[in-house]
Design an enzyme around this catalytic site. Structure first.
Site, PDB file in Angstrom:
ATOM      1  N   THR A 189      -1.754   5.140   1.943  1.00  0.00           N
ATOM      2  CA  THR A 189      -2.824   4.619   1.586  1.00  0.00           C
ATOM      3  C   THR A 189      -3.141   3.750   3.280  1.00  0.00           C
ATOM      4  O   THR A 189      -2.161   3.559   3.662  1.00  0.00           O
ATOM      5  CB  THR A 189      -2.384   3.736   0.657  1.00  0.00           C
ATOM      6  N   LEU A 246       0.924  -1.162  -0.247  1.00  0.00           N
ATOM      7  CA  LEU A 246      -0.375  -0.181   0.247  1.00  0.00           C
ATOM      8  C   LEU A 246       0.739   1.293  -0.046  1.00  0.00           C
ATOM      9  O   LEU A 246       1.882   1.085   0.281  1.00  0.00           O
ATOM     10  CB  LEU A 246      -0.536   0.359   1.193  1.00  0.00           C
ATOM     11  N   ASP A 247       0.791   2.390  -1.043  1.00  0.00           N
ATOM     12  CA  ASP A 247       0.991   3.291  -0.962  1.00  0.00           C
ATOM     13  C   ASP A 247       1.204   3.945   0.923  1.00  0.00           C
ATOM     14  O   ASP A 247       0.660   3.943   1.844  1.00  0.00           O
ATOM     15  CB  ASP A 247       0.539   4.109  -1.234  1.00  0.00           C
ATOM     16  N   PHE A 248       2.667   5.503   0.562  1.00  0.00           N
ATOM     17  CA  PHE A 248       2.413   5.726   2.130  1.00  0.00           C
ATOM     18  C   PHE A 248       1.177   6.380   2.920  1.00  0.00           C
ATOM     19  O   PHE A 248       1.353   6.660   4.010  1.00  0.00           O
ATOM     20  CB  PHE A 248       3.585   6.808   1.858  1.00  0.00           C
ATOM     21  N   LYS A 291      -5.418   4.950  -7.704  1.00  0.00           N
ATOM     22  CA  LYS A 291      -4.924   6.516  -8.058  1.00  0.00           C
ATOM     23  C   LYS A 291      -4.850   6.901  -9.346  1.00  0.00           C
ATOM     24  O   LYS A 291      -4.788   7.841  -9.791  1.00  0.00           O
ATOM     25  CB  LYS A 291      -4.179   6.852  -7.394  1.00  0.00           C
TER      26      LYS A 291
END
Ligand code: URA
Length: 236
Positions: A86, A82-84, A188
């Protein structure tokens, strides 16, 4: 070398590396019966905003490794990323084989996200995402998109700083988005592509697993039934 402390089916074992069958053999250490269960660990974390999905960051930034019991389970790793910024369901395990199966695109394991997107998402845009859009790394597979509530924008200071496109005023739409792939920043990029940048993203489900009411920053072990459901979802 084992000083006669270990017995297998009542026989003292002195040989290192003696093989046992956990299904049938009774192993005792100092007379105490050992449970030779599956040694793999499986857990889920409700990832907070502001953590990198890696077990080690050379630059010393906060990582998800700080939030899960790595000392108890050497070899624990996150399944996908997961992104930073998210939040939500991040699965961890020590079982490389199952992780590989779960991440393999051929098994089409669904990942469901709750996205807050800039502006009012129209049905035509949702339809484009449902059909698949062409990103720089190729077309996306069909996605499940459910348009939810349209709200007045309510960004906190940090989120405001992140919005590079779109105005700070106006509306935002809640959207449920399920994808079966796991390309970098995919959700995104998909919403950007149709002109509605994502303002917030939370993963709510991974295959058969639901985040439920696990508090943010907390983890829990998966139940046996959940591990079994993951195996089924991965085609095993
Ligand atoms: N898609 C994204 O864009 N970011 C995530 O963290 C997960 C899926």
């Amino acid at each position: 070398m084992t000083a006669g402390r270990v017995t297998v089916n009542g026989q003292v074992i002195t040989e290192l590396g003696f093989k046992v069958d956990p299904e049938v053999d009774e192993v005792r250490i100092d007379g105490r019966l050992m449970r030779l269960e599956d040694k793999n660990a499986y857990l889920m974390l409700n990832k907070p905003d502001g953590y990198l999905t890696t077990m080690d960051d050379p630059q010393g930034r906060p990582t998800v490794a700080e939030l899960v019991p790595v000392a108890d389970h050497p070899g624990l790793f996150p399944v996908g990323r997961l992104d930073f910024d998210t939040t939500g369901l991040l699965l961890f395990m020590t079982d490389g084989e199952l992780a590989h199966q779960l991440l393999h695109p051929k098994h089409k394991v669904g990942k469901r996200y709750k996205a807050v997107v800039d502006g009012v998402l129209a049905q035509v845009d949702a339809d484009r995402l449902r059909a698949g859009v062409v990103l720089h790394d190729g077309p996306t597979a069909p996605a499940l998109i459910e348009i939810g509530e349209v709200q007045a924008k309510s960004l906190n200071a940090r989120e405001r700083m992140r919005v590079v496109e779109g105005s700070l005023e106006g509306e935002q739409t809640l959207v449920s988005c399920t994808i079966t792939e796991g390309r970098k920043r995919q959700v995104k990029r998909m919403f950007n592509h149709v002109g509605h940048p994502v303002l917030q993203l939370q993963r709510q489900a991974f295959g058969p697993l639901e985040l439920g009411d696990l508090p943010i920053g907390e983890w829990r072990y998966l139940t046996e039934a959940e591990v079994e459901a993951l195996r089924m979802a991965s085609g095993n």
